[in-house]
Design an enzyme around this catalytic site. Sequence first.
Site, mmCIF file in Angstrom:
data_model
loop_
_atom_site.group_PDB
_atom_site.id
_atom_site.type_symbol
_atom_site.label_atom_id
_atom_site.label_comp_id
_atom_site.label_asym_id
_atom_site.label_seq_id
_atom_site.Cartn_x
_atom_site.Cartn_y
_atom_site.Cartn_z
ATOM 1 N N GLU A 170 2.743 50.876 44.640
ATOM 2 C CA GLU A 170 2.788 52.286 45.011
ATOM 3 C C GLU A 170 4.153 52.696 45.570
ATOM 4 O O GLU A 170 4.696 53.728 45.207
ATOM 5 C CB GLU A 170 1.694 52.538 46.059
ATOM 6 C CG GLU A 170 1.742 53.886 46.740
ATOM 7 C CD GLU A 170 1.025 54.962 45.938
ATOM 8 O OE1 GLU A 170 0.457 54.616 44.898
ATOM 9 O OE2 GLU A 170 1.064 56.129 46.363
ATOM 10 N N ASP A 171 4.700 51.863 46.441
ATOM 11 C CA ASP A 171 5.865 52.291 47.219
ATOM 12 C C ASP A 171 7.204 51.676 46.819
ATOM 13 O O ASP A 171 8.236 52.059 47.357
ATOM 14 C CB ASP A 171 5.644 51.991 48.714
ATOM 15 C CG ASP A 171 4.505 52.816 49.289
ATOM 16 O OD1 ASP A 171 4.152 53.823 48.648
ATOM 17 O OD2 ASP A 171 3.979 52.454 50.342
#
Length: 740
Positions: free
Chosen positions: A92-93
């Site tokens: 996600e990051d």
Amino acid sequence: MQKNNITPEMEDQMVEQAYQNLLNGYLSSNHRKKVEVIDKAFRFARDAHKGIRRRSGEPYIMHPIAVATIVSQEIGLGSTSISAALLHDVVEDTDYTLEDIETQFGKKIARIVDGLTKISGGIFGDKASVQAENFRKLLLTMSEDVRVVLIKMADRLHNMRTLSSMPANKQYKIAGETLYIYAPLAHRLGLYAIKTELEDLSFKYNHPTEYQRIKEQVLASEESRNELFARFSAPIRERLDNMGLKYEFNTRVKSCFSIWNKMQSKRIPFEEVYDLYAARIVFECGDDESLAKRLCWNIYNEVTEVYTKHPDRVRDWLTTPKVNKYQALHVTVMGPDGNWVEVQIRSRKMDDIAERGFAAHWKYKIGEGEEEEELSKWLSTITDILKEPEPNAIDFLDTIKLNLFASEIVVFTPKGETMTLPKGASVLDLAFTLHTDLGTHCIAGKVNHKLKPLSYKMNSGDQVEILTSNTQTPKPEWEKFVVTAKGKTRLRAALRHQRRLVIEEGERRFMDFLSAHNIAFSNEVLSQAIGRQRVAGKEELFFMIGNDEITLNEDMVIKKEQGTRFNWWRRNPFKGKEEPKTTNQPTEAISTKAVYSLKTSDGVSNYQIADCCHPIPGDDVVGFLNDAGEVIVHKMDCPALARLKASYGSRLLETKWEDHSDRFLATIRIEGIDQKGILQTIVNIISTNMSINMKKMFVTADQGVFNCDLDVLISDASVVTNLCKEIKKVKGVNSASRVS
Ligand code: MN
């Protein structure tokens, strides 16, 4: 962001220490020791998140470590889940992809990380349909691998524990959503300790003042409670020691949230919550189940020989464990101070399962398939619901939530098969659960061989036979007594289907009518008919024709008198496009004029007081920005707000009272025993002693009991509190409290 006195070396050391703590906990668990993969996941995640910080200023990696620690030490999962938890924010990051995870850690871990990434946006976005979609995703991933949801739960718990570093309006949203979905989900998964903590944390951010007050009161009463418990437990301890048992005997104080709930629902002050704590005996006896049960009963005998037991308050979860496998023996006895005390008796293993539920089974590795059966049953209900397309997102969420909270009953079919349904389920629920056709054609039920209506609420142990008729069709009013998710979904689908049939029939009649009168069909003819009938569109027109509400004749537009059937489907929330306002957007009941001054975090100055909860100055309030750009001010604990909070969290505004010289209407409900002159006394207190302006008084008396609803004009909430306190002092008055 970095604080001056913390060097990078110190930070590295802090990370290393947190990780060591995770490893040590894992190594002392019953899992096979697969440290290598955990170690690899830690190093991978640490490098991937390098240089990134959380809002609190900590290095980002502290979050995945904390989540992994919860997964390991509080939920009891093994190396696969711990590794996935460490990696949960990487895709996600950071720049790493799912493929990278798969090459490095294999398919299993990659699939869990994928599930976590998919639901990472939070369950609720800004639009209801997006929320439902995300929630659907969450539940679907859950049915693929329950570990995804368990890790998500740990993620949420850590975010709640560190919520103080978020801005206030985000706090409301996250806390609201936690209370709305995550806490019930934790409950359903048997994660009781986590459920309780999530509830308490949500409560803390939603009602900071109340939370603080209750916390202080619990603390203040600690000493006297301990003293009392010492006196209560001494004679029991003596007997247990004589039995040669190894045990723990201590007290569990109710959570702040459940104390508050009790105060709210019973309308009592803190001092009157007498079951503030339960006593718990947890004894050691190994894995022998029948020995454990026998010991429970032996201990029960000892306890009830010392103290008188409450005749109706023995709960035997040994012979029939709860559906989520909870086992224990509960007995309520009269303590030395004259108050009832609940004593819970459990073996160590029962206690583990009670605290960690579903996840505790990994620890004991018995009949794994069997333990998962219950959960997968529930998951299959979810899957059923997901299969039926729900056009309305909010209703979809409510339906799911309904089933999260429900406790179960077990009923029998005539063939002796058992069916588990939520408590409160009707005969019609059972019919729909068995088959959609049984539901739509159901006319009544035979419950224990007696004829009962469709709406009859079944009890555990009932034997139920469904009676059907071919001429029966589903009715919109059935929605009132269908409570199961499956039943609701299937009934709504049937109603939509039925409406479709009526529309088709209406269209056929319309076309036949045209050709019988030699009129060629055109859009003009159609819109003329729509216009003359003043209906919303052609669907409505055809529906009314098909439903005999419009009769076609020479003039084409003769309308029958409006019968009772006329409006039924208007109330149906699944109407589709005609009035999207009622289905997809929050509509607010708004009072006409704002007469006070408030301050919001956004500086919006366009306020309305919500008509549902009537907040007055002094109440904890929060603003909700509606579609018209107005701020609707609700009480913090308004049920209507709870729903908006969960669904449209980003529209919440922190709102505070600024000045409250104006007068506000509050209703006070007084209940008591009718005595001569009692009303006179009350009126004197209000108007003479306290100089409060009375607007209206409504009194009913029935067999010596009187009820009085009193409208008063006051300047802020504290006046009402004082007034209630004074009224309660009057002889004969049982209760006096503000109602909304
Ligand atoms: Mn996270």
